[in-house]
Design a protein around this motif. Structure first.
Motif, PDB file in Angstrom:
ATOM      1  N   PRO A 196       0.735  -1.261  -0.083  1.00 36.21           N
ATOM      2  CA  PRO A 196      -0.099  -0.099  -0.050  1.00 36.21           C
ATOM      3  C   PRO A 196       0.785   1.188   0.009  1.00 36.21           C
ATOM      4  O   PRO A 196       0.384   2.223  -0.652  1.00 36.21           O
ATOM      5  N   ILE A 197       1.881   1.270   0.676  1.00 37.08           N
ATOM      6  CA  ILE A 197       2.569   2.363   0.837  1.00 37.08           C
ATOM      7  C   ILE A 197       3.615   2.603  -0.583  1.00 37.08           C
ATOM      8  O   ILE A 197       3.539   3.662  -1.163  1.00 37.08           O
ATOM      9  N   ARG A 198       3.846   1.525  -1.346  1.00 37.85           N
ATOM     10  CA  ARG A 198       4.552   1.495  -2.577  1.00 37.85           C
ATOM     11  C   ARG A 198       3.615   2.039  -3.556  1.00 37.85           C
ATOM     12  O   ARG A 198       3.862   3.223  -4.322  1.00 37.85           O
ATOM     13  N   GLU A 199       2.232   1.706  -3.667  1.00 41.70           N
ATOM     14  CA  GLU A 199       1.293   2.158  -4.484  1.00 41.70           C
ATOM     15  C   GLU A 199       0.938   3.605  -4.404  1.00 41.70           C
ATOM     16  O   GLU A 199       0.848   4.367  -5.337  1.00 41.70           O
ATOM     17  N   SER A 200       0.745   4.056  -3.198  1.00 47.41           N
ATOM     18  CA  SER A 200       0.579   5.687  -2.685  1.00 47.41           C
ATOM     19  C   SER A 200       1.563   6.318  -3.204  1.00 47.41           C
ATOM     20  O   SER A 200       1.258   7.302  -3.640  1.00 47.41           O
ATOM     21  N   LEU A 201       2.747   6.174  -3.064  1.00 48.03           N
ATOM     22  CA  LEU A 201       3.966   7.007  -3.655  1.00 48.03           C
ATOM     23  C   LEU A 201       3.938   6.956  -5.143  1.00 48.03           C
ATOM     24  O   LEU A 201       4.259   7.749  -5.837  1.00 48.03           O
ATOM     25  N   LEU A 202       3.765   5.887  -5.556  1.00 45.59           N
ATOM     26  CA  LEU A 202       3.663   5.933  -7.297  1.00 45.59           C
ATOM     27  C   LEU A 202       2.455   6.558  -7.903  1.00 45.59           C
ATOM     28  O   LEU A 202       2.750   7.352  -8.607  1.00 45.59           O
ATOM     29  N   LEU A 203       1.491   6.519  -6.898  1.00 43.30           N
ATOM     30  CA  LEU A 203       0.107   7.370  -7.402  1.00 43.30           C
ATOM     31  C   LEU A 203       0.480   8.978  -7.241  1.00 43.30           C
ATOM     32  O   LEU A 203      -0.134   9.866  -8.058  1.00 43.30           O
ATOM     33  N   ALA A 204       1.360   9.245  -6.364  1.00 47.56           N
ATOM     34  CA  ALA A 204       1.546  10.574  -6.032  1.00 47.56           C
ATOM     35  C   ALA A 204       2.828  11.239  -6.816  1.00 47.56           C
ATOM     36  O   ALA A 204       3.013  12.290  -6.700  1.00 47.56           O
ATOM     37  N   GLU A 205       3.332  10.364  -7.696  1.00 46.54           N
ATOM     38  CA  GLU A 205       4.330  10.885  -8.477  1.00 46.54           C
ATOM     39  C   GLU A 205       3.837  11.753  -9.632  1.00 46.54           C
ATOM     40  O   GLU A 205       2.988  11.420 -10.233  1.00 46.54           O
ATOM     41  N   PRO A 206       4.354  12.907  -9.841  1.00 44.85           N
ATOM     42  CA  PRO A 206       4.197  13.807 -10.785  1.00 44.85           C
ATOM     43  C   PRO A 206       4.310  13.155 -12.320  1.00 44.85           C
ATOM     44  O   PRO A 206       5.269  12.162 -12.461  1.00 44.85           O
ATOM     45  N   LEU A 207       3.374  13.506 -13.246  1.00 44.45           N
ATOM     46  CA  LEU A 207       3.693  12.939 -14.642  1.00 44.45           C
ATOM     47  C   LEU A 207       5.079  13.286 -15.058  1.00 44.45           C
ATOM     48  O   LEU A 207       5.631  12.423 -15.766  1.00 44.45           O
ATOM     49  N   GLN A 208       5.607  14.471 -14.854  1.00 43.14           N
ATOM     50  CA  GLN A 208       6.686  14.856 -15.376  1.00 43.14           C
ATOM     51  C   GLN A 208       7.331  15.619 -14.119  1.00 43.14           C
ATOM     52  O   GLN A 208       7.115  16.636 -13.607  1.00 43.14           O
ATOM     53  N   ALA A 209       8.386  15.001 -13.623  1.00 38.50           N
ATOM     54  CA  ALA A 209       9.259  15.410 -12.649  1.00 38.50           C
ATOM     55  C   ALA A 209      10.442  16.213 -13.198  1.00 38.50           C
ATOM     56  O   ALA A 209      10.633  16.173 -14.367  1.00 38.50           O
ATOM     57  N   LEU A 210      10.521  17.420 -12.565  1.00 40.77           N
ATOM     58  CA  LEU A 210      11.484  18.329 -12.922  1.00 40.77           C
ATOM     59  C   LEU A 210      12.491  18.286 -11.720  1.00 40.77           C
ATOM     60  O   LEU A 210      12.333  18.697 -10.351  1.00 40.77           O
ATOM     61  N   CYS A 211      13.814  18.562 -12.276  1.00 38.58           N
ATOM     62  CA  CYS A 211      14.901  18.850 -11.162  1.00 38.58           C
ATOM     63  C   CYS A 211      14.726  20.106 -10.501  1.00 38.58           C
ATOM     64  O   CYS A 211      15.099  20.244  -9.334  1.00 38.58           O
ATOM     65  N   ARG A 212      14.244  21.340 -11.250  1.00 38.64           N
ATOM     66  CA  ARG A 212      14.005  22.374 -10.624  1.00 38.64           C
ATOM     67  C   ARG A 212      12.846  23.104 -11.333  1.00 38.64           C
ATOM     68  O   ARG A 212      12.878  22.799 -12.729  1.00 38.64           O
ATOM     69  N   ILE A 213      11.933  23.808 -11.058  1.00 43.74           N
ATOM     70  CA  ILE A 213      10.789  24.202 -11.574  1.00 43.74           C
ATOM     71  C   ILE A 213      11.487  25.074 -13.069  1.00 43.74           C
ATOM     72  O   ILE A 213      10.810  24.824 -13.782  1.00 43.74           O
ATOM     73  N   ASP A 214      12.488  25.736 -13.000  1.00 43.35           N
ATOM     74  CA  ASP A 214      12.729  26.456 -14.058  1.00 43.35           C
ATOM     75  C   ASP A 214      13.744  25.723 -14.899  1.00 43.35           C
ATOM     76  O   ASP A 214      14.681  26.406 -15.480  1.00 43.35           O
ATOM     77  N   CYS A 215      13.937  24.599 -14.782  1.00 42.64           N
ATOM     78  CA  CYS A 215      14.831  23.815 -15.493  1.00 42.64           C
ATOM     79  C   CYS A 215      14.816  24.165 -17.139  1.00 42.64           C
ATOM     80  O   CYS A 215      13.700  24.167 -17.649  1.00 42.64           O
ATOM     81  N   GLN A 216      15.919  24.410 -17.697  1.00 45.52           N
ATOM     82  CA  GLN A 216      15.895  24.981 -19.004  1.00 45.52           C
ATOM     83  C   GLN A 216      15.919  23.769 -20.084  1.00 45.52           C
ATOM     84  O   GLN A 216      15.581  23.793 -21.121  1.00 45.52           O
ATOM     85  N   GLY A 217      16.242  22.425 -19.544  1.00 48.87           N
ATOM     86  CA  GLY A 217      16.121  21.299 -20.407  1.00 48.87           C
ATOM     87  C   GLY A 217      17.244  21.100 -21.392  1.00 48.87           C
ATOM     88  O   GLY A 217      18.212  21.895 -21.443  1.00 48.87           O
ATOM     89  N   LEU A 218      17.230  20.181 -22.407  1.00 48.62           N
ATOM     90  CA  LEU A 218      18.032  19.968 -23.373  1.00 48.62           C
ATOM     91  C   LEU A 218      17.838  20.807 -24.231  1.00 48.62           C
ATOM     92  O   LEU A 218      16.884  21.009 -25.127  1.00 48.62           O
ATOM     93  N   CYS A 219      18.962  21.274 -25.293  1.00 45.42           N
ATOM     94  CA  CYS A 219      18.788  21.958 -26.587  1.00 45.42           C
ATOM     95  C   CYS A 219      18.279  20.881 -27.584  1.00 45.42           C
ATOM     96  O   CYS A 219      18.882  20.010 -27.662  1.00 45.42           O
ATOM     97  N   PRO A 220      17.162  21.264 -28.343  1.00 46.95           N
ATOM     98  CA  PRO A 220      16.796  20.603 -29.027  1.00 46.95           C
ATOM     99  C   PRO A 220      17.631  20.297 -30.447  1.00 46.95           C
ATOM    100  O   PRO A 220      17.448  19.341 -31.256  1.00 46.95           O
ATOM    101  N   VAL A 221      18.577  21.043 -30.413  1.00 43.62           N
ATOM    102  CA  VAL A 221      19.468  21.118 -31.605  1.00 43.62           C
ATOM    103  C   VAL A 221      20.471  20.338 -31.386  1.00 43.62           C
ATOM    104  O   VAL A 221      20.880  19.352 -32.376  1.00 43.62           O
ATOM    105  N   CYS A 222      21.461  20.465 -30.288  1.00 44.71           N
ATOM    106  CA  CYS A 222      22.786  19.964 -30.083  1.00 44.71           C
ATOM    107  C   CYS A 222      22.637  19.241 -28.659  1.00 44.71           C
ATOM    108  O   CYS A 222      23.461  18.215 -28.609  1.00 44.71           O
ATOM    109  N   GLY A 223      21.556  19.088 -28.222  1.00 40.03           N
ATOM    110  CA  GLY A 223      21.363  17.954 -26.812  1.00 40.03           C
ATOM    111  C   GLY A 223      22.235  18.688 -25.732  1.00 40.03           C
ATOM    112  O   GLY A 223      22.104  17.878 -24.660  1.00 40.03           O
ATOM    113  N   ALA A 224      22.766  19.897 -25.750  1.00 40.52           N
ATOM    114  CA  ALA A 224      23.321  20.118 -24.572  1.00 40.52           C
ATOM    115  C   ALA A 224      22.290  20.472 -23.466  1.00 40.52           C
ATOM    116  O   ALA A 224      21.406  21.112 -23.604  1.00 40.52           O
TER     117      ALA A 224
END
Ligand SMILES: [Zn+2]
Ligand SMILES: [Zn+2]
Length: 124
Positions: A69-97
């Motif tokens: 039950p604890i494992r299931e509730s933690l899985l359900l609480a997981e966000p669809l997209q986790a971000l390392c920080r709110i304003d993460c800039q992500g990877l460059c779609p051109v060079c992948g940096a």
């Protein structure tokens, strides 16, 4: 933290779970650890009970296993997209940096060729 109470024919588990969860950032793919909190509300039926609901948990003698039950509730609480920080800039779609480490200087205003026709259509 929580309680298990005897509700007659079932045991009621009411708890708040706090855990550190290993995640992967949905934008920059970096692995990071994030804090997760989840509420757990479950019923445990004695293994000998009749008419147990399909997905219900059971207990035998005096052992109540809270793992699932604890494992299931933690899985359900997981966000669809986790971000390392709110304003993460992500990877460059051109060079992948990793754009959190600085501007790679790529021109990212280029429109996907598959969308170019659509853009043209909207313009008209
Ligand atoms: Zn990130
Ligand atoms: Zn780039």
């Amino acid at each position: 933290k929580g309680t298990i109470s005897n509700a007659g024919d079932v045991l009621l588990l009411e708890a708040m779970v706090e855990a550190m969860v290993n995640r992967t950032c949905g934008r920059c793919l970096k692995a990071f650890t994030g804090k997760s909190t989840a509420e757990v509300l479950e019923k445990f039926y004695p293994a000998s009970a009749e008419n147990i609901e399909n997905d219900a948990f059971i207990y035998e003698s005096d052992i109540v296993d809270l793992t699932e039950p604890i494992r299931e509730s933690l899985l359900l609480a997981e966000p669809l997209q986790a971000l390392c920080r709110i304003d993460c800039q992500g990877l460059c779609p051109v060079c992948g940096a990793d754009r959190n480490k600085g501007d790679c200087g790529c021109d990212t205003t280029t429109v996907d060729p598959r969308l170019a026709a659509l853009k043209q259509f909207i313009k008209n």
